[in-house]
Scaffold this active site. Structure first.
Site, PDB file in Angstrom:
ATOM      1  CB  SER A   6      87.828  22.082   0.918  1.00  0.00           C
ATOM      2  OG  SER A   6      86.915  21.382   1.739  1.00  0.00           O
ATOM      3  CG  HIS A  31      91.424  19.628   1.720  1.00  0.00           C
ATOM      4  ND1 HIS A  31      92.620  19.209   2.254  1.00  0.00           N
ATOM      5  CD2 HIS A  31      90.620  19.940   2.769  1.00  0.00           C
ATOM      6  CE1 HIS A  31      92.538  19.291   3.583  1.00  0.00           C
ATOM      7  NE2 HIS A  31      91.345  19.732   3.911  1.00  0.00           N
ATOM      8  CG  ASP A  33      87.816  19.575   4.878  1.00  0.00           C
ATOM      9  OD1 ASP A  33      87.613  20.581   4.168  1.00  0.00           O
ATOM     10  OD2 ASP A  33      88.886  19.348   5.459  1.00  0.00           O
ATOM     11  CG  MET A  35      84.177  17.658   9.175  1.00  0.00           C
ATOM     12  SD  MET A  35      83.321  19.243   9.054  1.00  0.00           S
ATOM     13  CE  MET A  35      84.635  20.241   8.404  1.00  0.00           C
ATOM     14  CG  HIS A  64      91.603  17.739   7.157  1.00  0.00           C
ATOM     15  ND1 HIS A  64      91.139  19.043   7.212  1.00  0.00           N
ATOM     16  CD2 HIS A  64      92.092  17.464   8.385  1.00  0.00           C
ATOM     17  CE1 HIS A  64      91.354  19.532   8.430  1.00  0.00           C
ATOM     18  NE2 HIS A  64      91.931  18.587   9.156  1.00  0.00           N
ATOM     19  CG  MET A  66      88.905  17.988  10.643  1.00  0.00           C
ATOM     20  SD  MET A  66      88.135  19.421   9.907  1.00  0.00           S
ATOM     21  CE  MET A  66      87.939  18.806   8.234  1.00  0.00           C
ATOM     22  CG  MET A 138      93.291  22.705  11.312  1.00  0.00           C
ATOM     23  SD  MET A 138      92.635  22.421   9.674  1.00  0.00           S
ATOM     24  CE  MET A 138      91.067  23.291   9.778  1.00  0.00           C
ATOM     25  N   GLY A 143      85.804  22.568  11.429  1.00  0.00           N
ATOM     26  CA  GLY A 143      84.375  22.239  11.535  1.00  0.00           C
ATOM     27  C   GLY A 143      83.527  22.868  10.457  1.00  0.00           C
ATOM     28  N   GLY A 146      83.995  28.695   5.218  1.00  0.00           N
ATOM     29  CA  GLY A 146      83.500  30.071   5.224  1.00  0.00           C
ATOM     30  C   GLY A 146      83.917  30.920   6.408  1.00  0.00           C
ATOM     31  CG  ASP A 176      91.602  23.137   5.861  1.00  0.00           C
ATOM     32  OD1 ASP A 176      91.360  21.936   6.105  1.00  0.00           O
ATOM     33  OD2 ASP A 176      90.752  23.934   5.436  1.00  0.00           O
ATOM     34  N   GLY A 177      91.628  26.885   5.708  1.00  0.00           N
ATOM     35  CA  GLY A 177      90.643  27.711   6.381  1.00  0.00           C
ATOM     36  C   GLY A 177      90.837  29.187   6.118  1.00  0.00           C
ATOM     37  N   GLY A 178      89.834  29.788   5.468  1.00  0.00           N
ATOM     38  CA  GLY A 178      89.859  31.240   5.262  1.00  0.00           C
ATOM     39  C   GLY A 178      90.817  31.700   4.198  1.00  0.00           C
ATOM     40  N   GLY A 198      87.981  26.406   0.238  1.00  0.00           N
ATOM     41  CA  GLY A 198      86.644  25.833   0.048  1.00  0.00           C
ATOM     42  C   GLY A 198      85.686  26.871  -0.510  1.00  0.00           C
ATOM     43  CB  SER A 199      83.589  29.425   1.187  1.00  0.00           C
ATOM     44  OG  SER A 199      84.667  29.924   1.946  1.00  0.00           O
TER      45      SER A 199
HETATM   46  C1  DX5 Z   1      87.315  23.516   8.366  1.00  0.00           C
HETATM   47  C2  DX5 Z   1      87.378  23.058   6.935  1.00  0.00           C
HETATM   48  C3  DX5 Z   1      87.412  24.280   6.050  1.00  0.00           C
HETATM   49  C4  DX5 Z   1      87.487  23.979   4.610  1.00  0.00           C
HETATM   50  C5  DX5 Z   1      87.950  25.216   3.875  1.00  0.00           C
HETATM   51  O1  DX5 Z   1      87.182  22.431   9.183  1.00  0.00           O
HETATM   52  O2  DX5 Z   1      88.531  22.252   6.749  1.00  0.00           O
HETATM   53  O3  DX5 Z   1      88.529  25.031   6.433  1.00  0.00           O
HETATM   54  O4  DX5 Z   1      88.368  22.974   4.355  1.00  0.00           O
HETATM   55  O5  DX5 Z   1      86.895  26.098   3.916  1.00  0.00           O
HETATM   56  P1  DX5 Z   1      87.089  27.658   3.632  1.00  0.00           P
HETATM   57  O6  DX5 Z   1      88.123  27.788   2.535  1.00  0.00           O
HETATM   58  O7  DX5 Z   1      85.717  28.105   3.207  1.00  0.00           O
HETATM   59  O8  DX5 Z   1      87.556  28.246   4.923  1.00  0.00           O
HETATM   60 ZN    ZN Z   2      90.488  20.335   5.700  1.00  0.00          ZN
END
Ligand code: DX5
Ligand code: ZN
Length: 215
Positions: A6, A31, A33, A35, A64, A66, A138, A143, A146, A176-178, A198-199
């Site tokens: 991402s 990916h 994101d 927002m 994606h 959001m 999700m 949002g 990290g 998506d996320g963590g 992402g992170s």
């Molecule tokens: C949340 C984002 C994050 C991002 C991934 O809204 O969509 O989840 O894509 O970030 P990490 O991999 O750092 O959770």
């Molecule tokens: Zn996303």
């Protein structure tokens, strides 16, 4: 397993570099994101950024949304270069709107994805599963990058795998996320097909090794 880094976690002063790192990493998707500061508190980037990055990569641009009123943004992101557009059911008032958005994505020859937030039940997805090309579960509250993956969200993946089998469907399931070296194996075991990261990706000293390790 498809890996979808991402750019939300890339260097905002140099997105081109971030996309080039993704290109070289063995990932299959970029990916993106989006927002809007309403559906989620931050404002990230928009159509112009997608259009500027499009010529830099032949990977799948996995957008994606959001945002509220996702239907208002389909055409502009399709034109900007999205290959797949995913939107949130929680951002739509009713089934007619959701089906209308899926149709509009398909009318532009793009893949249509639907997404639900951690607290939304899998049952919300059921009326649309035969219409869509992707489901994004999700695994953090949308949002921010990290955050820590919410393990209960992998139960939703398992539930969705069962429903998909019962319905004889074959849409891929994305989370998506963590996602990191610890959580990726848990996601794989749960039946995830596409991992957004992402992170962990952008913090990895060697992105190719990281992508191989979580694939
Ligand atoms: C949340 C984002 C994050 C991002 C991934 O809204 O969509 O989840 O894509 O970030 P990490 O991999 O750092 O959770
Ligand atoms: Zn996303």
């Amino acid at each position: 397993m498809i890996i979808a880094p991402s750019i939300l976690s890339a260097d905002y002063a140099n997105f081109a570099d971030g996309v080039k790192m993704i290109n070289a990493s063995g990932a299959g998707y970029v990916h993106i994101d989006i927002m809007d500061g309403v559906f989620v508190p931050p404002i990230s980037f928009g159509q112009e950024t997608v259009a500027a990055l499009r010529p830099l990569s032949s990977l799948v641009f996995d957008v994606h949304l959001m945002t509220v009123n996702p239907g208002h943004h389909i055409e502009s992101f399709a034109k900007a270069g999205a290959d797949s557009i995913t939107f949130h059911l929680e951002a739509c008032p009713d089934a007619a709107e959701i089906k209308g958005i899926i149709d509009s994505i398909h009318s532009l020859d793009k893949k249509a994805g639907v997404s639900i937030k951690p607290l939304s039940p899998v049952s919300l997805l059921e009326p649309y599963l035969s219409l869509i090309d992707l489901v994004l579960i999700m695994t953090v509250e949308p949002g921010y990058g990290g955050q820590k993956l919410i393990p209960e969200c992998l139960d939703k993946v398992r539930e969705l795998v069962e429903i998909r089998k019962k319905l004889g469907l074959s849409f891929p399931i994305e989370i998506d996320g963590g996602v990191n070296l610890e959580t990726a194996p848990l996601a794989k075991k749960a039946g995830v097909d596409i991992l957004v990261t992402g992170s962990s990706f952008f913090n990895a000293p060697n992105k190719k090794t990281f992508v191989e390790a979580i694939s």
